[in-house]
Design a protein around this motif. Sequence first.
Motif, PDB file in Angstrom:
ATOM      1  N   PHE A   1       0.802  -1.215   0.000  1.00  0.00           N
ATOM      2  CA  PHE A   1       0.000   0.000   0.000  1.00  0.00           C
ATOM      3  C   PHE A   1       0.841   1.274   0.000  1.00  0.00           C
ATOM      4  O   PHE A   1       0.297   2.368  -0.026  1.00  0.00           O
ATOM      5  CB  PHE A   1      -0.954   0.012   1.198  1.00  0.00           C
ATOM      6  CG  PHE A   1      -0.247  -0.015   2.534  1.00  0.00           C
ATOM      7  CD1 PHE A   1       0.156   1.157   3.154  1.00  0.00           C
ATOM      8  CD2 PHE A   1       0.004  -1.222   3.164  1.00  0.00           C
ATOM      9  CE1 PHE A   1       0.807   1.128   4.378  1.00  0.00           C
ATOM     10  CE2 PHE A   1       0.658  -1.259   4.384  1.00  0.00           C
ATOM     11  CZ  PHE A   1       1.055  -0.080   4.997  1.00  0.00           C
ATOM     12  N   GLN A   2       2.159   1.131   0.021  1.00  0.00           N
ATOM     13  CA  GLN A   2       3.038   2.309   0.037  1.00  0.00           C
ATOM     14  C   GLN A   2       3.671   2.505  -1.335  1.00  0.00           C
ATOM     15  O   GLN A   2       4.167   1.561  -1.933  1.00  0.00           O
ATOM     16  CB  GLN A   2       4.123   2.144   1.090  1.00  0.00           C
ATOM     17  CG  GLN A   2       3.547   2.011   2.492  1.00  0.00           C
ATOM     18  CD  GLN A   2       4.623   1.812   3.516  1.00  0.00           C
ATOM     19  OE1 GLN A   2       5.159   2.774   4.033  1.00  0.00           O
ATOM     20  NE2 GLN A   2       4.951   0.557   3.802  1.00  0.00           N
ATOM     21  N   ARG A   3       3.633   3.742  -1.821  1.00  0.00           N
ATOM     22  CA  ARG A   3       4.207   4.071  -3.123  1.00  0.00           C
ATOM     23  C   ARG A   3       5.294   5.119  -2.922  1.00  0.00           C
ATOM     24  O   ARG A   3       5.134   6.039  -2.125  1.00  0.00           O
ATOM     25  CB  ARG A   3       3.111   4.611  -4.053  1.00  0.00           C
ATOM     26  CG  ARG A   3       3.608   4.946  -5.444  1.00  0.00           C
ATOM     27  CD  ARG A   3       2.480   5.220  -6.417  1.00  0.00           C
ATOM     28  NE  ARG A   3       1.582   6.267  -5.946  1.00  0.00           N
ATOM     29  CZ  ARG A   3       0.279   6.310  -6.223  1.00  0.00           C
ATOM     30  NH1 ARG A   3      -0.293   5.379  -6.947  1.00  0.00           N
ATOM     31  NH2 ARG A   3      -0.453   7.306  -5.772  1.00  0.00           N
ATOM     32  N   PHE A   4       6.383   4.984  -3.653  1.00  0.00           N
ATOM     33  CA  PHE A   4       7.489   5.932  -3.572  1.00  0.00           C
ATOM     34  C   PHE A   4       7.119   7.175  -4.378  1.00  0.00           C
ATOM     35  O   PHE A   4       6.882   7.097  -5.585  1.00  0.00           O
ATOM     36  CB  PHE A   4       8.772   5.299  -4.121  1.00  0.00           C
ATOM     37  CG  PHE A   4       9.987   6.152  -3.927  1.00  0.00           C
ATOM     38  CD1 PHE A   4      10.539   6.338  -2.672  1.00  0.00           C
ATOM     39  CD2 PHE A   4      10.578   6.782  -5.008  1.00  0.00           C
ATOM     40  CE1 PHE A   4      11.663   7.117  -2.480  1.00  0.00           C
ATOM     41  CE2 PHE A   4      11.704   7.570  -4.841  1.00  0.00           C
ATOM     42  CZ  PHE A   4      12.246   7.738  -3.578  1.00  0.00           C
ATOM     43  N   GLU A   5       7.038   8.308  -3.702  1.00  0.00           N
ATOM     44  CA  GLU A   5       6.696   9.584  -4.332  1.00  0.00           C
ATOM     45  C   GLU A   5       7.548  10.690  -3.732  1.00  0.00           C
ATOM     46  O   GLU A   5       7.638  10.810  -2.512  1.00  0.00           O
ATOM     47  CB  GLU A   5       5.218   9.944  -4.090  1.00  0.00           C
ATOM     48  CG  GLU A   5       4.217   9.021  -4.723  1.00  0.00           C
ATOM     49  CD  GLU A   5       2.782   9.404  -4.397  1.00  0.00           C
ATOM     50  OE1 GLU A   5       2.560  10.274  -3.521  1.00  0.00           O
ATOM     51  OE2 GLU A   5       1.872   8.819  -5.012  1.00  0.00           O
ATOM     52  N   ASN A   6       8.147  11.474  -4.586  1.00  0.00           N
ATOM     53  CA  ASN A   6       8.919  12.642  -4.141  1.00  0.00           C
ATOM     54  C   ASN A   6       9.932  12.309  -3.051  1.00  0.00           C
ATOM     55  O   ASN A   6      10.065  13.028  -2.068  1.00  0.00           O
ATOM     56  CB  ASN A   6       7.967  13.757  -3.664  1.00  0.00           C
ATOM     57  CG  ASN A   6       7.004  14.182  -4.738  1.00  0.00           C
ATOM     58  OD1 ASN A   6       7.390  14.338  -5.902  1.00  0.00           O
ATOM     59  ND2 ASN A   6       5.749  14.357  -4.386  1.00  0.00           N
ATOM     60  N   GLY A   7      10.625  11.197  -3.218  1.00  0.00           N
ATOM     61  CA  GLY A   7      11.693  10.841  -2.300  1.00  0.00           C
ATOM     62  C   GLY A   7      11.259  10.207  -0.999  1.00  0.00           C
ATOM     63  O   GLY A   7      12.065  10.062  -0.077  1.00  0.00           O
ATOM     64  N   ALA A   8       9.978   9.792  -0.893  1.00  0.00           N
ATOM     65  CA  ALA A   8       9.494   9.185   0.356  1.00  0.00           C
ATOM     66  C   ALA A   8       8.399   8.162   0.053  1.00  0.00           C
ATOM     67  O   ALA A   8       7.749   8.225  -0.992  1.00  0.00           O
ATOM     68  CB  ALA A   8       8.956  10.267   1.288  1.00  0.00           C
ATOM     69  N   TRP A   9       8.202   7.244   0.971  1.00  0.00           N
ATOM     70  CA  TRP A   9       7.127   6.263   0.851  1.00  0.00           C
ATOM     71  C   TRP A   9       5.840   6.878   1.385  1.00  0.00           C
ATOM     72  O   TRP A   9       5.806   7.399   2.495  1.00  0.00           O
ATOM     73  CB  TRP A   9       7.464   4.996   1.632  1.00  0.00           C
ATOM     74  CG  TRP A   9       8.640   4.260   1.066  1.00  0.00           C
ATOM     75  CD1 TRP A   9       9.900   4.211   1.590  1.00  0.00           C
ATOM     76  CD2 TRP A   9       8.677   3.505  -0.135  1.00  0.00           C
ATOM     77  NE1 TRP A   9      10.717   3.459   0.795  1.00  0.00           N
ATOM     78  CE2 TRP A   9       9.989   3.009  -0.289  1.00  0.00           C
ATOM     79  CE3 TRP A   9       7.740   3.186  -1.109  1.00  0.00           C
ATOM     80  CZ2 TRP A   9      10.376   2.216  -1.351  1.00  0.00           C
ATOM     81  CZ3 TRP A   9       8.130   2.392  -2.177  1.00  0.00           C
ATOM     82  CH2 TRP A   9       9.430   1.917  -2.295  1.00  0.00           C
ATOM     83  N   GLN A  10       4.800   6.798   0.590  1.00  0.00           N
ATOM     84  CA  GLN A  10       3.494   7.352   0.961  1.00  0.00           C
ATOM     85  C   GLN A  10       2.447   6.231   0.973  1.00  0.00           C
ATOM     86  O   GLN A  10       2.365   5.453   0.025  1.00  0.00           O
ATOM     87  CB  GLN A  10       3.039   8.408  -0.068  1.00  0.00           C
ATOM     88  CG  GLN A  10       4.005   9.545  -0.276  1.00  0.00           C
ATOM     89  CD  GLN A  10       4.127  10.441   0.932  1.00  0.00           C
ATOM     90  OE1 GLN A  10       3.157  10.660   1.652  1.00  0.00           O
ATOM     91  NE2 GLN A  10       5.322  10.947   1.184  1.00  0.00           N
ATOM     92  N   ALA A  11       1.653   6.182   2.032  1.00  0.00           N
ATOM     93  CA  ALA A  11       0.540   5.226   2.076  1.00  0.00           C
ATOM     94  C   ALA A  11      -0.539   5.748   1.126  1.00  0.00           C
ATOM     95  O   ALA A  11      -1.025   6.862   1.292  1.00  0.00           O
ATOM     96  CB  ALA A  11      -0.006   5.105   3.494  1.00  0.00           C
ATOM     97  N   VAL A  12      -0.878   4.955   0.115  1.00  0.00           N
ATOM     98  CA  VAL A  12      -1.821   5.412  -0.902  1.00  0.00           C
ATOM     99  C   VAL A  12      -3.121   4.604  -0.924  1.00  0.00           C
ATOM    100  O   VAL A  12      -4.052   4.970  -1.635  1.00  0.00           O
ATOM    101  CB  VAL A  12      -1.178   5.426  -2.314  1.00  0.00           C
ATOM    102  CG1 VAL A  12      -0.044   6.434  -2.371  1.00  0.00           C
ATOM    103  CG2 VAL A  12      -0.694   4.046  -2.715  1.00  0.00           C
ATOM    104  N   ASP A  13      -3.183   3.525  -0.172  1.00  0.00           N
ATOM    105  CA  ASP A  13      -4.398   2.721  -0.108  1.00  0.00           C
ATOM    106  C   ASP A  13      -4.993   2.833   1.289  1.00  0.00           C
ATOM    107  O   ASP A  13      -4.258   2.840   2.284  1.00  0.00           O
ATOM    108  CB  ASP A  13      -4.111   1.254  -0.438  1.00  0.00           C
ATOM    109  CG  ASP A  13      -3.650   1.057  -1.866  1.00  0.00           C
ATOM    110  OD1 ASP A  13      -3.982   1.904  -2.729  1.00  0.00           O
ATOM    111  OD2 ASP A  13      -2.958   0.062  -2.130  1.00  0.00           O
TER     112      ASP A  13
END
Length: 132
Positions: A109-121
């Motif tokens: 559920f974590q996606r790499f965005e802008n240099g950090a892991w973001q919970a997206v689900d």
Amino acid sequence: MSWLDEVKWDANGLVPAIAQEVGSNDVLMMAFMNREALAMTAELGEAVYWSRSRGRLWRKGEESGNLQRVKELRLDCDNDVVLIKVEQTGGGVGEPTIACHTGRHSCFFQRFENGAWQAVDPVLKDPERIYR
């Protein structure tokens, strides 16, 4: 059981196992299996894994009710990763299907965005309500 001998087990007697949902093709989770877990999975038609932290076999859904019914077992080209195509069932009628102990549909559920892991689900069910 010669088919089990074809699997390349690691030094601890384990093989990575990826659970993929039939239909959506979502990768639900990755866990480990030992010989007994893989044999039981094939025999029972339900995913059984080896818990490294608990040091024992565990049937997916034994606490949460979120079972994985096996539709197909595959072995990769190097014989060192198992792919389990599953039908994930929820904890009850009308409940969302949850594979992750965080209460999400998938462990990924974590996606790499802008240099950090973001919970997206989203969390579909509070883990406190899943694991009693």
